[in-house]
Design a protein around this motif. Structure first.
Motif, PDB file in Angstrom:
ATOM      1  N   LEU A   1      86.945  21.001  80.611  1.00  0.00           N
ATOM      2  CA  LEU A   1      87.960  20.360  79.762  1.00  0.00           C
ATOM      3  C   LEU A   1      87.493  19.000  79.244  1.00  0.00           C
ATOM      4  N   GLU A   2      86.258  18.641  79.580  1.00  0.00           N
ATOM      5  CA  GLU A   2      85.770  17.311  79.234  1.00  0.00           C
ATOM      6  C   GLU A   2      85.947  16.935  77.772  1.00  0.00           C
ATOM      7  N   ASP A   3      85.479  17.810  76.879  1.00  0.00           N
ATOM      8  CA  ASP A   3      85.484  17.489  75.441  1.00  0.00           C
ATOM      9  C   ASP A   3      86.887  17.271  74.898  1.00  0.00           C
ATOM     10  N   GLU A   4      87.820  17.954  75.550  1.00  0.00           N
ATOM     11  CA  GLU A   4      89.168  18.029  75.002  1.00  0.00           C
ATOM     12  C   GLU A   4      89.790  16.653  74.784  1.00  0.00           C
ATOM     13  N   PHE A   5      89.471  15.733  75.676  1.00  0.00           N
ATOM     14  CA  PHE A   5      90.191  14.464  75.635  1.00  0.00           C
ATOM     15  C   PHE A   5      89.323  13.315  75.145  1.00  0.00           C
ATOM     16  N   ASP A   6      88.499  13.628  74.146  1.00  0.00           N
ATOM     17  CA  ASP A   6      87.642  12.617  73.558  1.00  0.00           C
ATOM     18  C   ASP A   6      88.504  11.766  72.619  1.00  0.00           C
ATOM     19  N   LEU A   7      88.797  10.544  73.055  1.00  0.00           N
ATOM     20  CA  LEU A   7      89.731   9.708  72.291  1.00  0.00           C
ATOM     21  C   LEU A   7      89.152   9.258  70.948  1.00  0.00           C
ATOM     22  N   SER A   8      87.803   9.209  70.848  1.00  0.00           N
ATOM     23  CA  SER A   8      87.206   8.729  69.595  1.00  0.00           C
ATOM     24  C   SER A   8      87.591   9.648  68.434  1.00  0.00           C
ATOM     25  N   PHE A   9      87.913  10.915  68.774  1.00  0.00           N
ATOM     26  CA  PHE A   9      88.352  11.879  67.767  1.00  0.00           C
ATOM     27  C   PHE A   9      89.625  11.381  67.055  1.00  0.00           C
ATOM     28  N   TYR A  10      90.582  10.875  67.848  1.00  0.00           N
ATOM     29  CA  TYR A  10      91.813  10.335  67.270  1.00  0.00           C
ATOM     30  C   TYR A  10      91.508   9.101  66.418  1.00  0.00           C
ATOM     31  N   ASP A  11      90.574   8.277  66.929  1.00  0.00           N
ATOM     32  CA  ASP A  11      90.197   7.059  66.229  1.00  0.00           C
ATOM     33  C   ASP A  11      89.665   7.361  64.828  1.00  0.00           C
ATOM     34  N   ARG A  12      88.735   8.323  64.790  1.00  0.00           N
ATOM     35  CA  ARG A  12      88.135   8.681  63.508  1.00  0.00           C
ATOM     36  C   ARG A  12      89.223   9.202  62.555  1.00  0.00           C
ATOM     37  N   MET A  13      90.102  10.040  63.113  1.00  0.00           N
ATOM     38  CA  MET A  13      91.160  10.618  62.304  1.00  0.00           C
ATOM     39  C   MET A  13      92.071   9.540  61.749  1.00  0.00           C
ATOM     40  N   LEU A  14      92.400   8.592  62.599  1.00  0.00           N
ATOM     41  CA  LEU A  14      93.307   7.523  62.213  1.00  0.00           C
ATOM     42  C   LEU A  14      92.726   6.726  61.059  1.00  0.00           C
ATOM     43  N   ARG A  15      91.436   6.431  61.139  1.00  0.00           N
ATOM     44  CA  ARG A  15      90.798   5.627  60.104  1.00  0.00           C
ATOM     45  C   ARG A  15      90.883   6.334  58.743  1.00  0.00           C
ATOM     46  N   CYS A  16      90.586   7.620  58.696  1.00  0.00           N
ATOM     47  CA  CYS A  16      90.721   8.401  57.454  1.00  0.00           C
ATOM     48  C   CYS A  16      92.178   8.356  56.992  1.00  0.00           C
TER      49      CYS A  16
ATOM     50  N   LEU B   1      89.271  23.832  72.741  1.00  0.00           N
ATOM     51  CA  LEU B   1      90.130  24.395  73.771  1.00  0.00           C
ATOM     52  C   LEU B   1      89.724  25.821  74.141  1.00  0.00           C
ATOM     53  N   THR B   2      89.411  26.621  73.121  1.00  0.00           N
ATOM     54  CA  THR B   2      89.006  28.006  73.395  1.00  0.00           C
ATOM     55  C   THR B   2      87.796  28.014  74.315  1.00  0.00           C
ATOM     56  N   ARG B   3      86.817  27.178  73.984  1.00  0.00           N
ATOM     57  CA  ARG B   3      85.615  27.136  74.801  1.00  0.00           C
ATOM     58  C   ARG B   3      85.948  26.719  76.232  1.00  0.00           C
TER      59      ARG B   3
ATOM     60  N   LEU C   1      98.937  21.742  74.135  1.00  0.00           N
ATOM     61  CA  LEU C   1      97.638  22.433  74.191  1.00  0.00           C
ATOM     62  C   LEU C   1      97.832  23.597  75.160  1.00  0.00           C
ATOM     63  N   PRO C   2      97.515  24.844  74.728  1.00  0.00           N
ATOM     64  CA  PRO C   2      97.999  26.000  75.495  1.00  0.00           C
ATOM     65  C   PRO C   2      97.185  26.416  76.718  1.00  0.00           C
ATOM     66  N   THR C   3      96.337  25.541  77.266  1.00  0.00           N
ATOM     67  CA  THR C   3      95.563  25.906  78.467  1.00  0.00           C
ATOM     68  C   THR C   3      96.462  26.491  79.559  1.00  0.00           C
ATOM     69  N   GLY C   4      97.562  25.799  79.836  1.00  0.00           N
ATOM     70  CA  GLY C   4      98.475  26.224  80.893  1.00  0.00           C
ATOM     71  C   GLY C   4      99.112  27.575  80.611  1.00  0.00           C
ATOM     72  N   VAL C   5      99.344  27.861  79.317  1.00  0.00           N
ATOM     73  CA  VAL C   5      99.958  29.139  78.932  1.00  0.00           C
ATOM     74  C   VAL C   5      99.008  30.281  79.278  1.00  0.00           C
ATOM     75  N   PHE C   6      97.724  30.097  78.923  1.00  0.00           N
ATOM     76  CA  PHE C   6      96.732  31.138  79.238  1.00  0.00           C
ATOM     77  C   PHE C   6      96.634  31.348  80.748  1.00  0.00           C
ATOM     78  N   LEU C   7      96.570  30.237  81.471  1.00  0.00           N
ATOM     79  CA  LEU C   7      96.389  30.310  82.916  1.00  0.00           C
ATOM     80  C   LEU C   7      97.596  30.981  83.590  1.00  0.00           C
ATOM     81  N   ALA C   8      98.807  30.582  83.201  1.00  0.00           N
ATOM     82  CA  ALA C   8     100.028  31.146  83.800  1.00  0.00           C
ATOM     83  C   ALA C   8     100.084  32.648  83.556  1.00  0.00           C
TER      84      ALA C   8
ATOM     85  N   PRO D   1      93.326  33.443  64.887  1.00  0.00           N
ATOM     86  CA  PRO D   1      91.956  33.991  64.904  1.00  0.00           C
ATOM     87  C   PRO D   1      91.052  33.255  65.891  1.00  0.00           C
ATOM     88  N   ASN D   2      91.331  31.951  66.057  1.00  0.00           N
ATOM     89  CA  ASN D   2      90.543  31.129  66.962  1.00  0.00           C
ATOM     90  C   ASN D   2      90.627  31.645  68.402  1.00  0.00           C
ATOM     91  N   TYR D   3      91.828  32.091  68.798  1.00  0.00           N
ATOM     92  CA  TYR D   3      92.032  32.548  70.174  1.00  0.00           C
ATOM     93  C   TYR D   3      91.832  34.059  70.336  1.00  0.00           C
TER      94      TYR D   3
END
Lengths: 527, 527
Positions: free
Chosen positions: A79-94, A125-127, A156-163, A230-232
């Motif tokens: 789950l490491e990649d999932e919570f990369d905060l810089s992603f939000y930062d980049r998005m915010l700037r755009c 998330l799929t990965r 984020l549906p991780t918990g849905v898949f797991l349950a 299609p992603n899932y």
């Protein structure tokens, strides 16, 4: 065993009133960031009632501590990649750039933004979920622990898949899911008075606005069906029975604890297995640290303005920060500003910069006069709870919608964050501070919000334990989720009835015509 | 005045826990008959909390006493005709005849029946309401009393007209309204899984059943628009602003206290201003009168069967009564039968006939084994509350639907009342008595029904007082009720978008064709 139960029950009596429960094992799959702030409040309560909690987190998580006295954590490397905060930062700037466009372009941009976020986020998330399912050690631990319930935020549906994979009852702590507000997933939502997330619309719409609302909804549905699904697909085909799709998996949730309250949210259709817990994290203010209290008291009769952008603390461009600092400097009030970054050159002596503050306690302080905020849901409910009027500087996602909800009720003002000047900011803030209508409107919302037969946090724990006690709550779930769309909307029945109607009319006229012809023929003959 | 308030408040503290309220004046417009049984429970509670109650009744009313320690009554002469019980009797007699027809004919007949009842009932009602509005003494008393709230059962809309005329906040204690179940009035209800009242369908329907459900719904809508609406048109035009119609008047209710619980009702969409109070009249059993208790105890290990047809106590034809009595006589159980009329010749020594009994206390008695009932809502909730399995003998209205709801959950059996033989009745009753699955299913429903964070009666009073405290609850009411149907369903927006789509496709193909033609021409030229 009986003795243990009795002891637990007796303890329960003294810890908290309520029904007596044997200990249970709850698997918690939270969403990181501001969503965790909410989940943690519920977990604390569940722990105090004797439940065993296991939390799945990313080893990189900034918000979710690895070690906690109230839960056992499992750090899932995947789950490491999932919570990369810089992603939000980049998005915010755009995003901030595009806010300067006109109404229609802005809406289109926000939608495109969400689509981009979805492609990126759901791919990661799929990965992550695949790696999780492939991790034999993790999965056998999951199966062997005998969990009684999965508590998850399906943002984020991780918990849905797991349950579903573990075939466990599922309770959602939710506000956003797939197509924006979770109501669009679980309840029929007429687009004539239910504004779509990200549309910046209210529940009173003119023709143009309703058209815009419909277009945004279509766009979000297309995003779901052409990007998310299609992603899932591969994941679903591999680990779940044929024909399973994400939406119907989500709709099997036993209970939806929705972080909303209709003092804030526009009234809209809902379902019997939905429990509203909006504002459950709010509580009466506790005493402030000594130095902060001294600062608050030093404000005298003018009081204090609080400013925070929540987890987007470092998001503002430099010119905006300077403009805000300059405006603050000219106020008779004192200001406590939660801020990280270069100290603004225009900062006045009345402004205290801190990198964190106890927001709920500050908002409940008698000296607090106004709240300058980005419009995150948690902060908005805290402002309502304590009756503090808001000046909104929305930046991303639902923040525009959130501030709008207070604005139409006369309890907030909004500024376009990207284009604000110092003078504009000062004028708007002075308006919120000096016009008593803002405070009165907010105090009315506060009164209504607090007028409830049972506190929302107690409601949340009651219903989680209800699902535990009754091993699910399938009887509260409508049959709608089982049906394909054309059955759900009675398209097949309508087609049959229209065909019958058409045939009847056709036969009627055919018979009439034939009879008319016969009558005419006879007349001609007679003549 | 202040002193009085303080005394009232202090008294409140000792009478009942909860918030402190100044006295308020509540105007109550009930529906007579079994509906009154419900309303009276709420009124008792409101009275104990210090509210002043004024009840409007017919001077002929059998159920609503003129003199009461808890309310002041106003006997409206104009309402006399409304509660003519012989009307129900006549209807029942016709109805029983038609129950022998097949499935489709039966449904058609029930719909025709409802239409006939509506024509008759609403015609009487219109005249009554007109007389009421013309009664100067009554109306000026209404205006001068300064009521704070109208509490009404909108099954008959007298209270709706009065509340609107007096411009007062309005709380409904409701189950049925206009087009059957009140949900059809206030919430979007997909016909694919929401069975229509009187359809005798569940929430799992095949294609034929869904078609039937749609037809019944269309028929009920036509009844509303072509019978009810025109019936009230003159009244509406005369006493209300132009354009007012009954449906939108009803939709302005501040709060709907709906007598339903989803342990019994099929889950379906709902709204934020709806509070479920199903089963609020049920309470733990009190001790029985001595002679009845002795009879119960005399049953030994076999226990007792309870039979009641509620307000339809004298409704059964003689042959059916004889068949039932004969079957009872053959049981090892004892029977308490609430019965009025000629003593059946086949009556056994084990059967006690009484013209009234404390139903709730009998159902909660440990010797009670089964409940033979017509399927009225009150009785069904009492059976659920006390976990007693049911043998249903439905006669009218929603009774068929009610028994069906318990039947699909394995907690009841139903007989076709009009055609039952003694052997059939005995076999069915023995089944309910001896197969433990019926009792287990009912006990499960009972457990779920009682598992709630707050008692339904407390919920009812809390929300009535909420509307009093906040002078309405408009913020919980969706904007949907203001919209004409084509706006509500976004028909105008859909037409615009379809037109744009059609024009775009047409233009695309036209341009393509033109270009193709030009290319072809050029080719021909070159050649």
């Amino acid at each position: 065993m009986v003795l243990t139960s009795v002891i637990v029950c007796l303890c329960g009596l003294f810890i908290l009133p309520g029904e007596c429960h044997p200990e249970s094992n709850i698997l918690v799959v939270p969403v990181d960031g501001s969503h965790w702030v909410n989940m943690a409040v519920i977990l604390k309560e569940l722990h105090s009632r004797g439940h065993n909690l296991t939390v799945i987190r990313s080893p990189k998580s900034y918000y979710i501590p690895e070690k906690s006295p109230i839960y056992t954590s499992i750090s899932m490397k995947s789950l490491e990649d999932e919570f990369d905060l810089s992603f939000y930062d980049r998005m915010l700037r755009c995003h901030l750039e595009y806010r300067r466009s006109n109404r229609l372009l802005r809406t289109i941009y926000i939608q495109a933004d969400m689509a981009r976020m979805m492609i990126n986020g759901h791919d990661v998330l799929t990965r992550a979920v695949k790696l999780m399912f492939e991790d034999q050690v993790f999965m056998s631990m999951m199966r062997n622990t005998k969990f009684d319930l999965v508590l998850t935020d399906p943002g984020l549906p991780t918990g849905v898949f797991l349950a579903h994979h573990l075939q466990l009852p599922m309770v959602f702590n939710v506000r956003w899911i797939n197509m924006g507000d979770s109501h669009f997933t679980f309840a029929p939502s007429p687009l004539s008075y239910v504004p779509v997330t990200g549309s910046e619309l209210g529940d009173k719409m003119d023709f143009f606005e309703r058209t815009l609302n419909m277009l945004v909804h279509i766009s979000q549905s297309l995003q779901y069906y052409f990007i998310m699904e299609p992603n899932y697909r591969e994941l679903l085909d591999r680990y779940f029975p044929p024909g399973t799709d994400l939406l119907s998996m989500e709709l099997t949730a036993d209970l939806w604890l929705v972080r909303a309250d209709f003092v804030f949210e526009f009234p809209r259709p809902t379902m019997p297995n939905v429990v509203y817990i909006g504002g459950f994290q709010c509580r009466p203010a506790k005493a402030l640290p000594e130095d902060l209290e001294a600062f608050m008291q030093s404000s005298g009769e003018h009081g204090v303005v609080i400013m925070s952008l929540g987890t987007l603390i470092a998001a503002l461009p430099k010119d905006v920060t300077e403009a805000i600092a300059a405006a603050f400097a000219e106020l008779p009030q004192k200001v406590v500003w939660r801020y990280i970054g270069e100290r603004p050159s225009t900062l006045g002596n009345n402004t205290l910069l801190v990198d964190w503050f106890p927001q709920n306690d500050l908002l409940g302080h008698p000296k607090t006069r106004a709240f300058v905020a980005h419009g995150g849901t948690n902060g908005m409910y805290e402002a309502i709870y304590h009756g503090v009027p808001v000046l909104g500087l929305p930046l991303l996602f639902d923040q525009f919608d959130n501030v709008l909800r207070l604005q139409v009720r006369g309890a907030a003002k909004t500024l376009e964050t990207t284009t604000l000047t110092s003078a504009e900011f000062k004028e708007a803030l002075q308006d919120v501070l000096e016009d008593p209508l803002y405070r009165e409107a907010m105090e009315r919302l506060s009164r209504l919000h607090r007028d409830r037969p049972i506190e929302p946090l107690d409601r949340a724990t009651f219903w989680i334990e209800y699902v535990l006690r009754n091993k699910g709550a399938a009887h509260l779930r409508s049959e709608g989720y089982r049906l394909p769309w054309y059955v759900y909307h009675s398209v097949d029945v309508a087609l049959l009835l229209l065909t019958v109607l058409f045939l009847s009319v056709w036969m009627f006229f055919t018979v009439c015509r034939l009879m008319l012809r016969m009558v005419c023929k006879r007349k001609t003959k007679v003549e």
